[in-house]
Design a protein around this motif. Sequence first.
Motif, mmCIF file in Angstrom:
data_model
loop_
_atom_site.group_PDB
_atom_site.id
_atom_site.type_symbol
_atom_site.label_atom_id
_atom_site.label_comp_id
_atom_site.label_asym_id
_atom_site.label_seq_id
_atom_site.Cartn_x
_atom_site.Cartn_y
_atom_site.Cartn_z
ATOM 1 N N ALA A 151 22.479 -27.623 -49.708
ATOM 2 C CA ALA A 151 22.384 -26.164 -49.724
ATOM 3 C C ALA A 151 21.879 -25.658 -51.070
ATOM 4 C CB ALA A 151 23.748 -25.556 -49.416
ATOM 5 N N ALA A 152 22.288 -26.329 -52.150
ATOM 6 C CA ALA A 152 21.910 -25.882 -53.496
ATOM 7 C C ALA A 152 20.457 -26.180 -53.822
ATOM 8 C CB ALA A 152 22.825 -26.528 -54.530
ATOM 9 N N GLN A 156 18.230 -27.061 -42.197
ATOM 10 C CA GLN A 156 17.709 -26.480 -40.959
ATOM 11 C C GLN A 156 17.671 -24.952 -41.057
ATOM 12 O OE1 GLN A 156 19.909 -27.628 -37.485
ATOM 13 N NE2 GLN A 156 18.578 -26.524 -36.064
ATOM 14 N N LEU A 157 18.732 -24.369 -41.595
ATOM 15 C CA LEU A 157 18.779 -22.913 -41.756
ATOM 16 C C LEU A 157 17.724 -22.422 -42.736
ATOM 17 C CD1 LEU A 157 22.653 -22.396 -41.860
ATOM 18 C CD2 LEU A 157 21.100 -21.949 -39.941
ATOM 19 N N ALA A 158 17.339 -23.287 -43.680
ATOM 20 C CA ALA A 158 16.313 -22.926 -44.655
ATOM 21 C C ALA A 158 14.897 -23.173 -44.134
ATOM 22 C CB ALA A 158 16.522 -23.705 -45.957
ATOM 23 N N GLY A 159 14.794 -23.691 -42.897
ATOM 24 C CA GLY A 159 13.476 -23.846 -42.291
ATOM 25 C C GLY A 159 12.806 -25.182 -42.490
ATOM 26 N N TRP A 160 13.552 -26.196 -42.936
ATOM 27 C CA TRP A 160 12.959 -27.517 -43.118
ATOM 28 C C TRP A 160 12.610 -28.126 -41.754
ATOM 29 C CZ3 TRP A 160 14.212 -31.190 -47.583
ATOM 30 C CH2 TRP A 160 14.376 -30.478 -48.773
ATOM 31 N N SER A 161 11.565 -28.928 -41.731
ATOM 32 C CA SER A 161 11.209 -29.630 -40.499
ATOM 33 C C SER A 161 12.254 -30.694 -40.187
ATOM 34 C CB SER A 161 9.843 -30.297 -40.644
ATOM 35 O OG SER A 161 9.908 -31.375 -41.561
ATOM 36 N N ARG A 162 12.313 -31.123 -38.934
ATOM 37 C CA ARG A 162 13.301 -32.120 -38.534
ATOM 38 C C ARG A 162 13.154 -33.403 -39.337
ATOM 39 N NH1 ARG A 162 13.957 -33.532 -32.259
ATOM 40 N NH2 ARG A 162 14.629 -31.344 -32.340
ATOM 41 N N ALA A 193 11.768 -33.867 -42.315
ATOM 42 C CA ALA A 193 12.073 -33.674 -43.733
ATOM 43 C C ALA A 193 13.573 -33.575 -43.963
ATOM 44 C CB ALA A 193 11.378 -32.424 -44.257
ATOM 45 N N ARG A 194 14.257 -32.858 -43.086
ATOM 46 C CA ARG A 194 15.703 -32.710 -43.316
ATOM 47 C C ARG A 194 16.457 -33.998 -43.018
ATOM 48 N NH1 ARG A 194 15.182 -29.008 -38.599
ATOM 49 N NH2 ARG A 194 16.331 -29.894 -36.825
ATOM 50 N N ARG A 195 15.981 -34.811 -42.074
ATOM 51 C CA ARG A 195 16.610 -36.105 -41.828
ATOM 52 C C ARG A 195 16.460 -37.020 -43.035
ATOM 53 N NH1 ARG A 195 15.102 -37.582 -35.498
ATOM 54 N NH2 ARG A 195 16.612 -36.155 -34.557
ATOM 55 N N ASP A 196 15.279 -37.019 -43.611
ATOM 56 C CA ASP A 196 15.049 -37.844 -44.798
ATOM 57 C C ASP A 196 15.911 -37.383 -45.963
ATOM 58 O OD1 ASP A 196 13.211 -39.379 -43.460
ATOM 59 O OD2 ASP A 196 11.444 -38.448 -44.374
ATOM 60 N N ARG A 197 16.002 -36.063 -46.148
ATOM 61 C CA ARG A 197 16.793 -35.526 -47.248
ATOM 62 C C ARG A 197 18.286 -35.806 -47.043
ATOM 63 N NH1 ARG A 197 17.483 -34.828 -52.453
ATOM 64 N NH2 ARG A 197 18.348 -32.806 -53.066
ATOM 65 N N ALA A 198 18.770 -35.652 -45.817
ATOM 66 C CA ALA A 198 20.181 -35.931 -45.528
ATOM 67 C C ALA A 198 20.509 -37.386 -45.795
ATOM 68 C CB ALA A 198 20.503 -35.562 -44.073
ATOM 69 N N ALA A 199 19.624 -38.289 -45.382
ATOM 70 C CA ALA A 199 19.854 -39.712 -45.631
ATOM 71 C C ALA A 199 19.879 -39.997 -47.128
ATOM 72 C CB ALA A 199 18.764 -40.536 -44.949
#
Length: 260
Positions: free
Chosen positions: A158-159, A109-115, A117-123
Amino acid sequence: MTVEIEQARRERTRHTAVELAGVGKTFGTGPDAVTALRGIDLRVAHGEFVCLLGASGCGKSTLLNLLAGLDGATGGTVAVSASRPSFMFQEAALMPWLTAARNVELPLQLAGWSRHARRDRAAELLGLVRLDGVGAKRPHELSGGMRQRVSLARALAAATSSDSDEGPGLLLMDEPFAALDAITRDVLQGELLRVWEATGTTIVFVTHDVREAVRLAQRVVLLSSRPGTVVKEWDARSHRDGLTDEITGRLRQVITSHAA
C-alpha cells in the motif's frame, strides 16, 4: 530574500516525510470535550524510523490517525509529503476469504495495477518478509506471527503502490507486535529492521514498550500523558547502551506527575 526562503522551504520539504507544527486534537465540545493532543511539534525525515512512546491514553494512536488522514487536527498544521501512508495494526486484519498473496495484492489492485504486475509484486514482498511458498494459504492456516508478516507485506504494498517523486512510502504502525508472544515479537522486530533497511520506507511506530522503542528506532519521541505533547526526544543511534533505563525513568516521571 523571498526567493531564498521559498528555496529553503522546498529543500526542507524534499527531505521531510512528516511535519507537525503546534498540532492539537480535541474530541467533542463544551464541558464534555476531551483534549487528546496539544502543541505537538514533530518532524520525520524520509526513510527515518521514529518510535512514539508513551503511557496508554496519551494520544499516540490519535496522532497516527492524523498522519494517515483518518481524522483532522483541531489546531496547528499536519503536512505529509510521503507517498501513500499505510497502516499496520495490532491485529493483522487480513481478509479471511483471500489467500496471503491476494491480501497483499489488494492495495495494488485498488491502485489499478495489472494482474500480472500485482502478482509479481506480491510474490516479491512475501519473499521480503520470508514467506516464500505460503502465498496460496489463507489466514486461518497461518500462525499469528505469519499473519503479521502478511500484514506487513500488504502495508508495504500500500505504501509503494504508485510511482511518485515524493520519496519512500510512509508506514504507520500501531503496536503491531503487542499481541504476540515474546519470542515471536523478538523475531518480528528483527525482521522489521531488516525490511526497513532494505526498502527505505519511512516508519512511525507507536509503542508503550521502552525496550522495543530503543531496539527499533533511530529516534525515540516520548509523549506526556493526556493531553499528549512531546516531552523529550532521544537519538537512539548514538548510544543505545543505558538508554532504556534513562527513558524508563523519564516515562515513570511523566506517569507519576499525571497521577498526582
